[in-house]
Design a protein around this motif. Structure first.
Motif, PDB file in Angstrom:
ATOM      1  N   ILE A  32      -5.694  -1.833  -6.897  1.00  0.00           N
ATOM      2  CA  ILE A  32      -6.505  -1.076  -7.946  1.00  0.00           C
ATOM      3  C   ILE A  32      -5.868  -0.994  -9.300  1.00  0.00           C
ATOM      4  CG2 ILE A  32      -8.358  -0.697  -6.505  1.00  0.00           C
ATOM      5  CD1 ILE A  32      -7.749   2.223  -6.574  1.00  0.00           C
ATOM      6  N   GLY A  33      -4.377  -0.852  -8.967  1.00  0.00           N
ATOM      7  CA  GLY A  33      -3.622  -0.388 -10.076  1.00  0.00           C
ATOM      8  C   GLY A  33      -3.188   1.225 -10.104  1.00  0.00           C
ATOM      9  N   ALA A  68       0.467   7.913   4.254  1.00  0.00           N
ATOM     10  CA  ALA A  68      -0.108   8.436   3.115  1.00  0.00           C
ATOM     11  C   ALA A  68       0.637   7.692   1.827  1.00  0.00           C
ATOM     12  CB  ALA A  68       0.042  10.033   2.643  1.00  0.00           C
ATOM     13  N   VAL A  69       1.899   7.550   2.176  1.00  0.00           N
ATOM     14  CA  VAL A  69       2.776   6.701   1.169  1.00  0.00           C
ATOM     15  C   VAL A  69       2.228   5.310   1.187  1.00  0.00           C
ATOM     16  CG1 VAL A  69       4.898   5.784   0.605  1.00  0.00           C
ATOM     17  CG2 VAL A  69       4.710   8.364   1.021  1.00  0.00           C
ATOM     18  N   ARG A  74       0.588   3.151  -1.786  1.00  0.00           N
ATOM     19  CA  ARG A  74       1.362   1.535  -2.206  1.00  0.00           C
ATOM     20  C   ARG A  74       0.095   0.574  -2.281  1.00  0.00           C
ATOM     21  NH1 ARG A  74       5.887  -1.596   1.100  1.00  0.00           N
ATOM     22  NH2 ARG A  74       6.485  -3.016  -0.476  1.00  0.00           N
ATOM     23  N   ILE A  75      -0.749   0.476  -1.170  1.00  0.00           N
ATOM     24  CA  ILE A  75      -1.923  -0.210  -0.995  1.00  0.00           C
ATOM     25  C   ILE A  75      -2.828   0.048  -2.349  1.00  0.00           C
ATOM     26  CG2 ILE A  75      -4.049  -0.917   0.137  1.00  0.00           C
ATOM     27  CD1 ILE A  75      -2.539   0.060   2.585  1.00  0.00           C
ATOM     28  N   VAL A  84      -0.039  -2.725   4.315  1.00  0.00           N
ATOM     29  CA  VAL A  84      -1.217  -2.495   5.018  1.00  0.00           C
ATOM     30  C   VAL A  84      -0.735  -2.420   6.505  1.00  0.00           C
ATOM     31  CG1 VAL A  84      -3.077  -3.895   6.209  1.00  0.00           C
ATOM     32  CG2 VAL A  84      -2.660  -3.814   3.642  1.00  0.00           C
ATOM     33  N   ALA A  85       0.340  -3.435   6.766  1.00  0.00           N
ATOM     34  CA  ALA A  85       0.780  -3.119   8.400  1.00  0.00           C
ATOM     35  C   ALA A  85       1.568  -1.970   8.458  1.00  0.00           C
ATOM     36  CB  ALA A  85       1.871  -4.375   8.614  1.00  0.00           C
ATOM     37  N   LYS A  86       2.324  -1.530   7.785  1.00  0.00           N
ATOM     38  CA  LYS A  86       3.041   0.041   7.853  1.00  0.00           C
ATOM     39  C   LYS A  86       2.011   1.085   8.181  1.00  0.00           C
ATOM     40  CE  LYS A  86       6.316   2.632   8.559  1.00  0.00           C
ATOM     41  NZ  LYS A  86       5.964   4.060   8.560  1.00  0.00           N
ATOM     42  N   ALA A  87       0.840   0.944   7.254  1.00  0.00           N
ATOM     43  CA  ALA A  87      -0.337   2.105   7.203  1.00  0.00           C
ATOM     44  C   ALA A  87      -0.907   2.053   8.525  1.00  0.00           C
ATOM     45  CB  ALA A  87      -1.293   1.782   6.188  1.00  0.00           C
TER      46      ALA A  87
END
Length: 342
Positions: A340-341, A329-330, A334-335, A280-283
């Motif tokens: 949600i899998g 985007a990456v 990852r989030i 989350v922090a990186k996004a």
């Protein structure tokens, strides 16, 4: 629950910001940017990093460090980002972290005191490996020791010394890149898959903190300029469309600042949601730094597009760091996989 930096942590960050403002301002940064053939590590700035404990922040006290955590390290990273400061600080801290967490007693004794004092320069990379080559290492030409994967796609880290460096060009003049070959490598014996993930998360948090520092400073400078710049006899900052855009950016930067801080805490505390917090922090930090620095150029008007203005220092640094350890985007993928899998 109220979650924020302590007064000591705030003072630590203020000390770094004050040093940069008084002794290594944007005019000094420009001298580095405009001289790409030099090593990109001004002696006075690196000396301050050692003397003021910036390089010692996470090293244990028994090895002459401060024994602090990733939260304090991200405070420094944020201040350095705000000052678009050059130098191998992040690589040195991450190399020390790897040795501290995975090194033998002999490796710790040999390297940690020197890295903590700034007497040795470290580098950390996840690109390439000791077995096949290291194509791009930040400040690889200056590094006395490099921590890198031992083999491509396999667990394990190696300490690399004595490498031959070849410069690699970068559009971001606040850093220096090099490819490395011809080294001596030894294993970090305590490396595990989980530890390797943790080190990557620590690196990601420090990059995210640098990005939020860039974003906040870009926004602050833009607001200050648009309060003074006038069109039709009034400050352009009074125009509703501009105010709304800057207000949205402020919200975004604030959220990214808190995300980076919480991610550092989560990694330090070993929380179950640490991996998600880092993503989350990186996004958020990548997204808002690109937005804030682009707005800095646009909302400064014509001067913002010139080489003489400092806006491009912030934009280019943000553009480079936004892609490290997963771009927007990456990081969002990852989030999604963590919530949600796959």
């Amino acid at each position: 629950m109220f979650f924020a930096l302590t007064s000591d942590q705030q003072e630590f960050g203020a000390a770094v910001r004050d040093y940069l403002a008084e002794r290594f301002d944007l005019a000094a940064v420009r001298t580095v940017v405009e001289n790409p053939s030099d090593d990109g590590n001004p002696a006075s700035l690196w000396r301050a990093a050692g003397e003021q404990g910036w390089t010692a922040v996470t090293v244990d006290e028994e090895h002459d460090g401060l024994g602090l955590g990733l939260v304090e390290a991200q405070v420094i990273a944020r201040a350095l980002g705000a000052g678009v400061a050059p130098g191998p600080w992040r690589g040195t801290v991450l190399a020390a972290d790897a040795i501290r967490l995975a090194g033998s007693d002999e490796q710790k004794a040999a390297w940690l005191p020197k890295l903590a004092a700034g007497e040795a320069v470290g580098a950390f990379t996840t690109r390439g490996s000791a077995a096949t080559g290291l194509p791009v290492v930040e400040y690889g030409a200056l590094a006395d020791v490099v921590v890198a994967p031992a083999e491509d796609g396999l667990p394990g880290l190696a300490l690399i010394t004595g490498a031959t460096a070849s410069p690699v060009g970068s559009y971001d003049g606040t850093t220096r890149l090099a490819s490395l070959d011809g080294w001596t490598a030894e294993a970090l014996p305590g490396t595990t898959v989980e530890l390797q993930k943790q080190l990557t998360d620590r690196a990601t948090v420090l990059v995210a903190a640098d990005l939020v520092g860039i974003a906040r400073e870009a926004l602050t400078r833009t607001v200050a300029y648009d309060r003074e710049r006038t069109q039709f006899g009034v400050p352009v900052g009074s125009f509703q469309a501009l105010k709304h855009a800057l207000a949205d950016l402020h919200v975004g930067v604030t959220m990214a600042e808190h995300a980076a801080l919480y991610a550092a805490h989560a990694v330090d505390a070993g929380l179950d949601g640490a991996e998600l917090a880092v993503a989350v922090a990186k996004a958020k930090s990548s997204d808002v730094a690109l937005q804030a620095t682009a707005a800095m150029i646009q909302f400064h008007g014509g001067i913002g597009y010139t080489w003489e203005h400092e806006a491009h220092f912030f934009y280019k640094r943000a553009k480079r760091l936004a892609g490290q350890y997963g771009d927007v985007a990456v990081s969002r993928e990852r989030i999604a996989s963590l919530t949600i899998g796959a």
